[in-house]
Design an enzyme around this catalytic site. Structure first.
Site, short mmCIF file in Angstrom:
data_model
loop_
_atom_site.label_atom_id
_atom_site.label_comp_id
_atom_site.label_asym_id
_atom_site.label_seq_id
_atom_site.Cartn_x
_atom_site.Cartn_y
_atom_site.Cartn_z
N TYR A 16 -12.60 -1.82 -3.47
CA TYR A 16 -13.09 -1.93 -2.09
C TYR A 16 -14.61 -1.81 -1.99
CZ TYR A 16 -8.39 -2.06 -0.09
OH TYR A 16 -7.12 -2.43 0.27
N LYS A 51 0.82 -1.22 0.00
CA LYS A 51 0.00 0.00 0.00
C LYS A 51 0.86 1.27 0.00
CE LYS A 51 -3.92 -2.22 2.28
NZ LYS A 51 -4.99 -2.04 3.30
N HIS A 76 -2.19 -5.49 1.62
CA HIS A 76 -3.49 -6.14 1.53
C HIS A 76 -3.25 -7.61 1.24
CE1 HIS A 76 -7.57 -7.06 0.21
NE2 HIS A 76 -7.03 -7.66 -0.83
N ASN A 114 -1.92 0.23 6.59
CA ASN A 114 -1.47 -1.04 7.19
C ASN A 114 -0.57 -1.87 6.26
OD1 ASN A 114 -3.48 -1.93 5.52
ND2 ASN A 114 -4.54 -3.17 7.04
N GLU A 171 -9.66 -10.34 -7.34
CA GLU A 171 -8.71 -9.23 -7.13
C GLU A 171 -7.54 -9.32 -8.11
OE1 GLU A 171 -9.90 -8.83 -2.41
OE2 GLU A 171 -7.89 -9.53 -2.92
N THR A 199 -5.28 -7.01 10.77
CA THR A 199 -5.56 -5.77 10.02
C THR A 199 -5.04 -4.55 10.77
OG1 THR A 199 -7.57 -6.79 9.15
CG2 THR A 199 -7.43 -4.39 9.00
P1 CMP Z 1 -7.40 -4.51 3.75
O1 CMP Z 1 -6.93 -5.88 4.09
O2 CMP Z 1 -6.80 -3.89 2.54
O3 CMP Z 1 -9.00 -4.52 3.56
C1 CMP Z 1 -9.84 -3.41 3.90
C2 CMP Z 1 -9.08 -2.28 4.52
O4 CMP Z 1 -9.84 -1.30 5.18
C3 CMP Z 1 -8.17 -2.83 5.59
O5 CMP Z 1 -7.11 -3.55 4.99
C4 CMP Z 1 -7.78 -1.56 6.34
O6 CMP Z 1 -6.62 -0.95 5.82
C5 CMP Z 1 -8.93 -0.62 6.04
N1 CMP Z 1 -9.57 -0.14 7.27
C6 CMP Z 1 -9.59 1.14 7.66
N2 CMP Z 1 -10.26 1.27 8.82
C7 CMP Z 1 -10.68 0.04 9.18
C8 CMP Z 1 -11.44 -0.49 10.27
N3 CMP Z 1 -11.88 0.29 11.27
N4 CMP Z 1 -11.67 -1.82 10.30
C9 CMP Z 1 -11.20 -2.62 9.30
N5 CMP Z 1 -10.51 -2.16 8.23
C10 CMP Z 1 -10.24 -0.85 8.17
#
Ligand code: CMP
Length: 137
Positions: free
Chosen positions: A49, A9, A115, A112, A126, A91
Site C-alpha cells: 500500500y 481481506k 481489494h 471492506n 500486485e 470502496t
Molecule cells: P483497497 O481497494 O484495498 O485500496 C486502499 C484501501 O484503503 C481501500 O481499499 C480501503 O480499504 C482503505 N481505506 C481506508 N480508509 C479509506 C478512506 N478514507 N478512503 C479510501 N480508502 C480507505
C-alpha cells in the site's frame, strides 16, 4: 483475456466469507489462475500500500491488513480490471451497489472485504508482489 489481482481481506476471511466470495467471482465469469491463503507482515502491507503512504488512513490500513490471514488471487476474464471493480462495488460499502461483494460482505471502508486492482499495470505489479513472476501463472 485480461487479468486482475484481488485479496480477500482479514474481515471477510475471519467472518467465513471466502467460499461465498469465490463463488460470486466464478459465477461472474472470472477464472482463478493463481491463489493462496497467506498473512501479510507489517513490511509486506507497507510495501503493498506504499502508494497510499501519505494518506491519513495509511497506518490504520497497514495495521488492519496484518490482523489476520488474507487470500491473494489472480483472476482472468475479458476486461478483468473494470469488470471486477463493478463486481466488488464502491470502496465504502455504504455506497456500494446492491449485490456487489462489498455490499454483501464488507463492514466498513477499512474492513471492506476485498481489494481489486485499479489498472492493468497495477494488476501486474500486485500479482508479482504475491506470485513473483512465477511462469506457471
Ligand atoms: P483497497 O481497494 O484495498 O485500496 C486502499 C484501501 O484503503 C481501500 O481499499 C480501503 O480499504 C482503505 N481505506 C481506508 N480508509 C479509506 C478512506 N478514507 N478512503 C479510501 N480508502 C480507505
Amino acid at each position: 483475456m485480461n487479468r486482475t489481482f484481488t485479496m480477500i481481506k482479514p474481515d471477510a476471511v475471519g467472518n467465513g466469507h471466502i467460499g461465498a466470495i469465490l463463488e460470486k467471482i466464478n459465477a461472474s465469469g472470472f477464472n482463478i489462475v493463481a491463489m493462496k491463503l497467506t498473512k501479510l507482515s507489517k513490511s509486506d502491507a507497507e510495501k503493498f500500500y506504499q502508494v497510499h503512504s501519505e494518506r491519513s488512513f495509511y497506518g490504520d490500513l497497514v495495521n488492519y491488513m496484518t490482523e489476520g490471514p488474507i487470500v491473494a488471487a489472480i483472476l482472468q476474464k475479458t476486461n478483468a480490471v473494470d469488470d471486477f471493480r463493478v463486481l466488488i462495488g464502491a470502496t465504502n460499502p455504504a455506497e456500494a451497489a446492491e449485490g456487489t461483494i462489498r455490499k454483501l460482505f464488507a463492514t466498513s471502508i477499512s474492513a471492506n472485504a476485498v481489494h481489486g486492482s485499479d489498472s492493468d499495470e497495477n494488476a501486474k505489479i500486485e500479482s508479482n508482489f504475491f506470485f513473483k513472476n512465477d511462469e506457471r501463472f
